[in-house]
Write an enzyme that holds these catalytic residues in place. Structure first.
Site, PDB file in Angstrom:
ATOM      1  N   THR A 137       0.846  -1.185   0.000  1.00  0.00           N
ATOM      2  CA  THR A 137       0.000   0.000   0.000  1.00  0.00           C
ATOM      3  C   THR A 137       0.883   1.237   0.000  1.00  0.00           C
ATOM      4  O   THR A 137       1.913   1.270   0.683  1.00  0.00           O
ATOM      5  CB  THR A 137      -0.954   0.005   1.218  1.00  0.00           C
ATOM      6  N   HIS A 143       3.079 -11.782  13.946  1.00  0.00           N
ATOM      7  CA  HIS A 143       4.174 -12.368  14.717  1.00  0.00           C
ATOM      8  C   HIS A 143       3.938 -13.838  15.030  1.00  0.00           C
ATOM      9  O   HIS A 143       4.852 -14.550  15.487  1.00  0.00           O
ATOM     10  CB  HIS A 143       4.343 -11.583  16.024  1.00  0.00           C
TER      11      HIS A 143
END
Length: 416
Positions: A335, A387
């Site tokens: 983006t 994560h």
């Protein structure tokens, strides 16, 4: 001879849509394939064409209603005929907490009410099949979900997902919020289905993934110099395609993904799915919000092919003509908030993807080079990652590799 106008197949896993707008009215003459209605799904807007030439019959579904695939919206009568009575329009949105219902403005001729609608009217808040499936799986009742946003207050799939996204404790213990009193200087507008879906998916990503963001900065000097030297020859060679920063970053990302495959993978239950291909999502802004069309097998495409794909997606986004299959199947996204002036941000992953790269504005800043302070065009870049699947070392190393590839584009040619 008449032909029915039905809700078409909307794509994989999409079973319902909202009638966003009628483009034709009863009695209007239409040609074959003329768009007569616009449907809004969770992903894109879809135009429904007339199956044959003729005169549009009564509108069987009002604007704002939720419909399933195969629902008859209207008919087209061959030849000419008298204009049909206008369809009832939805009333302006009421005060908060009250479900809007289509109201008539006076006595008008109405088509016979389909049996399914009669059943829906007799069972307020009855869920649509897609919603019922999720409710059954999750052990949720219609009473818990409450009034839905579909026709006659029926519960939609989005209503159930929004309910499930709420913290359960808050759902049972929070005191009811009093209806908000609108200021006369305010205007209340119902969120579009696409905007509701964007909001829900972003919140789902926050609730599900363990999101972290790491940052770095890129010296854009080499890229700007290469672009200035070769942009004219590039456009001439590739039928006017412009050599932009997006294709350079795309190729830099693809090379880094091949080195760090976990960032191109996704979690599926207790499994991790690794891929030997890159379907690259490129976020583009359209009139209905941000969408992320996908360049399939981007790892097999040249700079020119990537630039052409991005330009085509941008044009379709502005025109509202992106197709559902062009918005699915991405494995990693980019983006570029820099086109709107963003200096730094923390993008949110496009689930079930595991990471997203954010690009930002290019600014001339003083930096230290070989012990000297010089002015260079610099860009901050950000990588938000899940994560649960991507370790911090991998994320930082990936972003460093993207930085190296952009600062020295020769690395992309030599694959080092």
């Amino acid at each position: 001879m008449s032909a029915e106008i039905k809700v078409p197949t909307l794509g994989e896993s999409v079973t319902t849509a909202t009638v966003a707008k009628w483009l034709k009215q009863p009695g209007d003459s239409v040609s074959a394939d003329d768009p007569v209605a616009e449907l809004e799904t969770d992903k894109v807007s879809v135009e429904v064409p007339a199956p044959q030439a003729g005169v549009l019959g009564p509108l069987l579904v009002p604007e704002g209603a939720e419909v399933e695939v195969g629902t008859v919206l209207s008919t087209v009568e061959a030849g000419t005929g008298k204009p049909a009575a206008p369809v009832a329009k939805p009333a302006p949105a009421p005060a908060a907490g009250v479900q809007a219902q289509p109201l008539s403005t006076g006595p008008v001729a109405r088509p016979a009410t389909p049996a399914s609608d009669v059943a829906a009217q007799g069972a307020a808040h009855a869920p649509f099949p897609a919603a019922q499936k999720i409710m059954t799986e999750q052990g949720v009742s219609a009473t818990q979900v409450g009034a839905g946003s579909g026709k006659d207050g029926r519960i939609t799939k989005g209503d159930v997902q929004a309910f499930l996204a709420q913290p359960r404790a808050a759902t049972h213990t929070a005191a009811p919020r009093p209806p908000r009193q609108d200021d006369p200087r305010e205007e209340r507008v119902k969120m579009t289905r696409l905007r509701r879906t964007i909001a829900r998916r972003l919140k789902d990503a926050q609730n599900t993934a363990a999101l972290l963001t790491t940052f770095n900065e890129v010296d854009m000097s080499a890229v700007k110099a290469m672009r200035a030297e070769y942009k004219d020859a590039f456009a001439k060679k590739h039928n006017g395609a412009k050599l932009g920063f997006m294709s350079i970053f795309s190729r830099a990302v693809i090379a880094a993904l091949q080195e760090f495959p976990a960032i191109n993978a996704e979690i599926d239950g207790d499994d991790v799915i690794y891929r030997e291909f890159v379907n690259l999502g490129i976020a583009v802004g359209g009139p209905n919000g941000l969408v992320v069309p996908v360049i399939r097998d981007a790892d097999q495409k040249s700079f020119a092919e990537i630039e052409s794909a991005i330009a085509g997606f941008g044009k379709k986004a502005r025109e509202g003509t992106l197709k559902i299959d062009e918005l699915s199947g991405g494995t990693f996204s980019i983006t570029n908030g820099g086109i709107y002036g963003s200096l730094m941000s923390t993008p949110i992953i496009n689930a079930p993807q595991s990471a997203i790269l954010g690009m930002h504005s290019i600014q001339d800043r003083p930096v230290a080079v070989d012990g000297q302070v010089v002015i260079r065009p610099m860009m901050y870049i950000a990588l938000t990652y899940d994560h649960r699947i991507v370790d911090g070392k991998e994320a930082v190393s990936f972003l460093v590799r993207v930085k190296q590839n952009v600062e020295d584009p020769r690395r992309l040619l030599l694959q080092v």
